[in-house]
Design an enzyme around this catalytic site. Sequence first.
Site, mmCIF file in Angstrom:
data_model
loop_
_atom_site.group_PDB
_atom_site.id
_atom_site.type_symbol
_atom_site.label_atom_id
_atom_site.label_comp_id
_atom_site.label_asym_id
_atom_site.label_seq_id
_atom_site.Cartn_x
_atom_site.Cartn_y
_atom_site.Cartn_z
ATOM 1 N N SER A 27 0.856 -1.184 0.000
ATOM 2 C CA SER A 27 0.000 0.000 0.000
ATOM 3 C C SER A 27 0.896 1.239 0.000
ATOM 4 C CB SER A 27 -0.945 -0.068 1.194
ATOM 5 O OG SER A 27 -1.864 0.980 1.148
ATOM 6 N N HIS A 54 -2.434 -0.945 -3.477
ATOM 7 C CA HIS A 54 -3.540 0.012 -3.338
ATOM 8 C C HIS A 54 -3.226 1.248 -4.166
ATOM 9 C CE1 HIS A 54 -4.490 -1.773 0.897
ATOM 10 N NE2 HIS A 54 -4.901 -2.536 -0.081
ATOM 11 N N ASP A 147 -4.763 -4.232 5.748
ATOM 12 C CA ASP A 147 -5.140 -5.161 4.695
ATOM 13 C C ASP A 147 -4.061 -6.248 4.569
ATOM 14 O OD1 ASP A 147 -6.679 -6.201 2.664
ATOM 15 O OD2 ASP A 147 -5.964 -4.798 1.137
#
Lengths: 211, 279
Positions: A27, A54, A147
């Site tokens: 991310s 992401h 996540d």
Amino acid sequence: MHVCPLRQSMNKKNGVKKFKAVVVGASAGGIKALGTVLSAFSADFPVPILVVQHLHPNSDSYLIHMLASQCALTVKQADEKEAIEAGTVYVAPPNYHLLVEEDFTLSLTVDPRVNFSRPSVDVLFETAVYAYREALIGVVLTGANGDGSQGVKLIRKLGGYIVVQDPATAEAEAMPRAAIAAVRVDRILALEQIGPHLVQLINRGCQITDI
Amino acid sequence: MDDIETQNLELQLLLQAVYLKYGYDFRNYAKASIKRRILHRLTAEKLPNISAMQHLLLYDEGFFGRLLLDLSINVTEMFRDPNFYLAIRQHVIPQLRELPYLKIWHAGCSTGEEVYSMAIVLKEEGLYDRTQIYATDMNEVVLRQAREGIFAISHLKQYTANYQKAGGQESFSNYYSAHYDHVVMDKSLKKRILFSDHNLATDGVFGEMNLIMCRNVLIYFDRDLQNRVFNLFRESLCDNGFLCLGSKESVRLSTHSGVFADVVKEEKIYQKRLHDLSC
Ligand SMILES: C[S@@+](CC[C@H](N)C(=O)[O-])C[C@H]1O[C@@H](n2cnc3c(N)ncnc32)[C@H](O)[C@@H]1O
């Protein structure tokens, strides 16, 4: 989830386990980190690599170009129903979840965000491990949310291998920290060591006693 | 057979039971996503395994209602992929303008955001009053919401930005009335829209359409079901009729590829050829 741990019986030859795929989640700070990891692989890397990074929903193909320029492997955006091939890096498109089917093809969905994210690392990891089971390596890199931590739990449960970036070397440490808090991971490594470690794991397999 | 294979077998039996008892056919959906959602429902209901869910499914219709909501993913937005609508304005509308009367089918319209978006485009292009719009979905719950045309105000900022990027010519607020936490789409947009129940997996051909829009539905289907649906679209389109898919969907790998020519390749806008190349 309601599956008992697998007996570690498949993919083992002489006590050595062979890995068949790598899934990577990243991310905040991930674009740079991914470049570093992927640059360790030579063009004959014998397994596929599946990546969730992401991104803003409207991002263009910048990430693909960026990674392709740093990596000897083919880097492409994942297509729906595409058959997974060795030596290729598949990147989840912005605003779609990337899933692995048990017949080793890829699916994309617009299911709701998971952990505020689409694509979500958990969705990739949890589906990939049903396909590859203990022959999967999961890698969690830098990121600012949690996540991936559900995904690594399932990878652990089904006998796969987990590598997490050392939070001290991560631009954002929440994601690797969440993974480390979720399960016992196999290796916590500085960013530069992750690529070489994966090469070694893939080429030599891993001694069952190591796990 | 190990535990995962057993679980896959249970899943297959569950989808069979859903079909036989309730008539909804998920048997040819892409498996990974279905499995994830069933396993979530399993955890939420604190059930030990899918076989226990099977029992509940067969004897408790209320449970099926919940499962159906899990299985139909209704995520949508207004002017999703603004460039797509821009391409419609530039490359499709000029051809539609030549026709005296238009029929448009939105298949898998969910809560209607896409339908109202297209209605706005048709209005601004002066075609709305000679168009009949059919908007269908398999899910009655989302169709009810679509008919009402009520959307959360929290999305409006993004929808307005999308509308502008999509070539919008007015002030977006002309198309709705704002209330405390929601907006109601203008009545004049609803006039020519007919919302109805239609299941792409089990129902048949739907009129003679000039344009079919089916976005982000086919990604949920396996190849066989995709081919069935492409055949349905092919038979429901007039010659030169348009087919519009989602940005990650394509007719190119289907058995019906030869029937469709590219209009705007990147936006997945196709046109049915006059002479079917595949026959
Ligand atoms: C992800 S939404 C897409 C909505 C909209 N077309 C868009 O692109 O924003 C998918 C929709 O397809 C519907 N759907 C799924 N399977 C279907 C089927 N077999 N027949 C009709 N509709 C279906 C679902 O109920 C859901 O509303």
